[in-house]
Scaffold this active site. Sequence first.
Site, mmCIF file in Angstrom:
data_model
loop_
_atom_site.group_PDB
_atom_site.id
_atom_site.type_symbol
_atom_site.label_atom_id
_atom_site.label_comp_id
_atom_site.label_asym_id
_atom_site.label_seq_id
_atom_site.Cartn_x
_atom_site.Cartn_y
_atom_site.Cartn_z
ATOM 1 N N GLU A 1 -5.543 11.320 -0.667
ATOM 2 C CA GLU A 1 -5.556 10.516 0.566
ATOM 3 C C GLU A 1 -6.170 9.133 0.345
ATOM 4 O OE1 GLU A 1 -6.855 12.501 4.162
ATOM 5 O OE2 GLU A 1 -6.270 14.428 3.288
ATOM 6 N N GLU A 2 -5.642 8.153 1.061
ATOM 7 C CA GLU A 2 -6.217 6.806 0.955
ATOM 8 C C GLU A 2 -7.572 6.786 1.658
ATOM 9 O OE1 GLU A 2 -4.676 3.440 3.268
ATOM 10 O OE2 GLU A 2 -4.748 2.259 1.424
ATOM 11 N N GLU B 1 4.488 -2.640 5.007
ATOM 12 C CA GLU B 1 3.619 -2.725 3.823
ATOM 13 C C GLU B 1 2.397 -1.879 4.136
ATOM 14 O OE1 GLU B 1 3.927 -4.013 0.934
ATOM 15 O OE2 GLU B 1 5.760 -5.152 1.183
ATOM 16 N N LEU B 2 2.373 -0.654 3.615
ATOM 17 C CA LEU B 2 1.337 0.278 4.073
ATOM 18 C C LEU B 2 0.333 0.603 2.965
ATOM 19 C CD1 LEU B 2 3.707 2.487 6.262
ATOM 20 C CD2 LEU B 2 2.499 0.395 6.891
ATOM 21 N N TRP C 1 -7.139 -6.404 8.228
ATOM 22 C CA TRP C 1 -8.332 -7.238 8.150
ATOM 23 C C TRP C 1 -8.777 -7.536 6.725
ATOM 24 C CZ3 TRP C 1 -11.703 -4.202 5.473
ATOM 25 C CH2 TRP C 1 -11.550 -2.823 5.595
ATOM 26 N N ASN C 2 -8.194 -6.821 5.744
ATOM 27 C CA ASN C 2 -8.835 -6.914 4.430
ATOM 28 C C ASN C 2 -8.546 -8.211 3.683
ATOM 29 O OD1 ASN C 2 -6.235 -5.830 4.187
ATOM 30 N ND2 ASN C 2 -6.693 -4.956 2.203
ATOM 31 N N CYS D 1 -5.152 -2.511 -0.502
ATOM 32 C CA CYS D 1 -4.036 -1.552 -0.525
ATOM 33 C C CYS D 1 -3.744 -1.097 -1.937
ATOM 34 C CB CYS D 1 -2.804 -2.172 0.114
ATOM 35 S SG CYS D 1 -2.303 -3.722 -0.647
ATOM 36 N N GLY E 1 -0.448 -2.679 7.100
ATOM 37 C CA GLY E 1 -1.523 -1.871 7.680
ATOM 38 C C GLY E 1 -1.460 -0.455 7.152
ATOM 39 N N GLY E 2 -2.072 0.452 7.889
ATOM 40 C CA GLY E 2 -2.116 1.843 7.447
ATOM 41 C C GLY E 2 -0.884 2.620 7.910
ATOM 42 N N LYS F 1 0.140 -11.424 14.885
ATOM 43 C CA LYS F 1 -0.984 -10.728 15.516
ATOM 44 C C LYS F 1 -1.949 -10.294 14.413
ATOM 45 C CE LYS F 1 -2.550 -6.924 16.367
ATOM 46 N NZ LYS F 1 -4.008 -6.907 16.180
HETATM 47 P P1 NAD Z 1 -4.263 -0.787 10.700
HETATM 48 O O1 NAD Z 1 -3.013 -0.050 10.430
HETATM 49 O O2 NAD Z 1 -5.335 -0.126 11.472
HETATM 50 O O3 NAD Z 1 -3.953 -2.164 11.439
HETATM 51 C C1 NAD Z 1 -2.965 -3.066 10.967
HETATM 52 C C2 NAD Z 1 -2.457 -3.900 12.122
HETATM 53 O O4 NAD Z 1 -1.745 -3.054 13.021
HETATM 54 C C3 NAD Z 1 -3.575 -4.546 12.931
HETATM 55 O O5 NAD Z 1 -3.214 -5.852 13.297
HETATM 56 C C4 NAD Z 1 -3.681 -3.638 14.135
HETATM 57 O O6 NAD Z 1 -4.188 -4.292 15.268
HETATM 58 C C5 NAD Z 1 -2.238 -3.237 14.332
HETATM 59 N N1 NAD Z 1 -2.091 -2.001 15.101
HETATM 60 C C6 NAD Z 1 -2.910 -0.941 15.111
HETATM 61 N N2 NAD Z 1 -2.477 -0.017 15.995
HETATM 62 C C7 NAD Z 1 -1.364 -0.506 16.558
HETATM 63 C C8 NAD Z 1 -0.437 -0.031 17.552
HETATM 64 N N3 NAD Z 1 -0.607 1.148 18.157
HETATM 65 N N4 NAD Z 1 0.619 -0.796 17.882
HETATM 66 C C9 NAD Z 1 0.815 -1.968 17.279
HETATM 67 N N5 NAD Z 1 -0.038 -2.477 16.345
HETATM 68 C C10 NAD Z 1 -1.102 -1.756 15.979
HETATM 69 O O7 NAD Z 1 -4.779 -1.242 9.247
HETATM 70 P P2 NAD Z 1 -6.166 -1.924 8.857
HETATM 71 O O8 NAD Z 1 -7.252 -0.929 9.011
HETATM 72 O O9 NAD Z 1 -6.286 -3.256 9.491
HETATM 73 O O10 NAD Z 1 -5.898 -2.179 7.292
HETATM 74 C C11 NAD Z 1 -6.050 -1.199 6.338
HETATM 75 C C12 NAD Z 1 -4.731 -0.574 5.954
HETATM 76 O O11 NAD Z 1 -3.785 -1.592 5.599
HETATM 77 C C13 NAD Z 1 -4.858 0.300 4.716
HETATM 78 O O12 NAD Z 1 -4.097 1.464 4.875
HETATM 79 C C14 NAD Z 1 -4.289 -0.582 3.615
HETATM 80 O O13 NAD Z 1 -3.837 0.107 2.479
HETATM 81 C C15 NAD Z 1 -3.181 -1.279 4.339
HETATM 82 N N6 NAD Z 1 -2.781 -2.493 3.636
HETATM 83 C C16 NAD Z 1 -1.528 -2.544 3.059
HETATM 84 C C17 NAD Z 1 -1.141 -3.667 2.319
HETATM 85 C C18 NAD Z 1 0.199 -3.760 1.636
HETATM 86 O O14 NAD Z 1 0.612 -4.866 1.286
HETATM 87 N N7 NAD Z 1 0.903 -2.671 1.411
HETATM 88 C C19 NAD Z 1 -2.036 -4.733 2.204
HETATM 89 C C20 NAD Z 1 -3.300 -4.631 2.806
HETATM 90 C C21 NAD Z 1 -3.653 -3.519 3.537
#
Ligand code: NAD
Length: 483
Positions: A381-382, A250-251, A151-152, A284, A228-229, A175
Site C-alpha cells: 500500500e502507498e 496521475e495517481l 499538495w506535494n 508519487c 492525486g491519490g 484547483k
Molecule cells: P488527494 O487525492 O487527496 O487530492 C488531490 C486533489 O484532488 C486535491 O486538489 C483535492 O482537493 C482533490 N480532491 C479530493 N477529493 C475530491 C473530490 N471528492 N472531488 C474532487 N476533487 C477532490 O491527493 P493528495 O493527498 O493531495 O496527494 C497525494 C497523492 O497524490 C498520493 O497518492 C500521491 O502518490 C499522488 N500523486 C501522484 C502524482 C503523479 O504524477 N502520479 C504526483 C504527485 C502526487
Amino acid sequence: MIRNFEMYVDGAWRSSASGEVIESINPYTREVWATVPAGTAADVDAAVSAAVRASADPEWSRNPKVRAKLLTRLADALADEADTIAEIESRDNGKVINEELAMNRAVPGWYRYAAAVAETAAGQVPYGNDPAVLSLTEREPYGVVGIQTPWNTPGVLLAQMASMALAAGNTIVVKPSELAPCSLLEFARVVHEVGFPAGVVNVVTGLGPIVGQALCEHPGVDKLTLTGGPEAGRIVAAQAARRLVPAVMELGGKSANLVFPDADVEQAAAAVAAGFTSAGGQSCVAGTRVLVHRSIHDEVVKRVVERLAGLRLGDPSQPDTDMGPLCTSDQVQRVQSFVDRGLADGATLRKGGRTQAEEGTFFFPPVVFTDVTPEMSVFSEEIFGPVLSVVPFDTEEEAIRLNNATPYGLAAGVWTRDLNRAHRVSRALKAGTVWVNHYRRGDAAFPFGGYGHSGYGRVNGIDGYREMSRTKSVQILLSGAED
Ligand code: NAD
C-alpha cells in the site's frame, strides 16, 4: 504576519463568493501563515465561463505562434520568480528549500518545451485507397481543461498538465490542493504579469468535495485531469464517465528499486536512501520498496541505514536541512498506523520511527523494515511517508514478480551493469517509467504516467501534447482531375 491570497478568475483577483477563507498551516511551525479563498460552485462557474469565452477566441485556440510566444515569456518570468515561488511552496507543504528550489527552477523547462511543441506541431497528410481523396489531419484543443493538483509538488505537477494543455490551445481552470494552494496563486500572478489573455488561465482555491466536485460536474469543462491519490481518482474518474468527458489520472505509487548482484552497490544504496526520504517520502515516485538480491541484501541494508544516520531533520527553510516535517498531523498519523501494522505483521524494524523528540511535531524520521513479505500492507500500500520495505530475491523472475505484485505501476529503478538484463527487466516491469542505474529524475521531454492504480493517460513529451489535443480528420474529394 498572515498573508491573504486571492484567487485568479478571468484575468482578475477575487475573494470567494461566500467571503470565506481556508487557512494554510506551515507544517514546521504548525501555525497559520496564509489564507486563501474557500471557493464555491459559483466561483467555479465564473472561472469555467471565462475559460469557455477565452477558448472561443481563435487568436488563442487557433494561433500556435501566439501561444508559443506567451509560453516562452512565461518560462522566462517563472525562471526569474522560481526562488520566490519555492519559498512559498516550502512554507506551505514543509518540503526542504533545496528540493523546492531545484523543482521550481526546473518548472520553466516545461513551459519552454511546450512553447517549442506549440511552434512546431503539425498535422498529417495520410494516403488512403482512393487517390482522388486528399486527406489531412489537424490537432485541435479540447476546449476547457479542469486541472486538480495535490499538495506535494504543486508547481511541477501543474506544469506537467498545464504546459501542454496551453500549448495545444486549451484554456484551463486549476484547483490546487487545499493543503498547499499558495504557490499556484503566485504562479497565477506571473501568468497575469506576462500578459496571457483573460480567462486562459484561472485558479480557484477551495476544498476537493466542493470546488473539485463543481469543476468535475461543470458542463463547460471538456477534459479533466487529476494528480492525486487513487481515492480521489475514482471519484473524479466516475464524474468524468458520467459526463462522457476524457480524463487523465496521475495517481499514487508503490515503486521499487531492483538491485541485482552486479550493481554498483554504493550508488544503488545512495539512490535507495534518497529515493524514499526525498520530500519526506511524500512523492508519487518515492522508492518505498527495495527488492535486492539475497547475496547483497545485508550489504545494501547496512549502507542504506548508514546513510540515514547522517540525515538532518529540521527547519525546511534552511539550506543544510535534508528532511522537513510531513505536511499535516493526519499524514503523521497515517504513516504511524502503517508502521504499527508493519510491526504487528512481523516485519523487523531496522531503523527509525518517531521518538519522544518528535512528539508534538510533524517530523517522522525515516523507517527501514526488513523481513517484509508481499502479504503485508507495508509492501503493497502507498504510505506516502518515509517508510522503506526491503525484500530479498534469488532470481530475476522472482524480482520481476515481486515488483509487479502491487496494484500500482508508476515507476521502478533497475540497478545492474548488464545491458541485456536492463532491457529484459525494464520490459517486464509493470511501471510507466523505468530508471536504469539512477532514480527519481523527471524531464519535460520524457512521457510520464502510470499503470493500474497509478492511473492512466500520459503527461510530458509529445505524448503529453497528444493527450491534450485531439485529431480532426478532413477528406477532400478532388474532382475534375480526370477531365
Ligand atoms: P488527494 O487525492 O487527496 O487530492 C488531490 C486533489 O484532488 C486535491 O486538489 C483535492 O482537493 C482533490 N480532491 C479530493 N477529493 C475530491 C473530490 N471528492 N472531488 C474532487 N476533487 C477532490 O491527493 P493528495 O493527498 O493531495 O496527494 C497525494 C497523492 O497524490 C498520493 O497518492 C500521491 O502518490 C499522488 N500523486 C501522484 C502524482 C503523479 O504524477 N502520479 C504526483 C504527485 C502526487
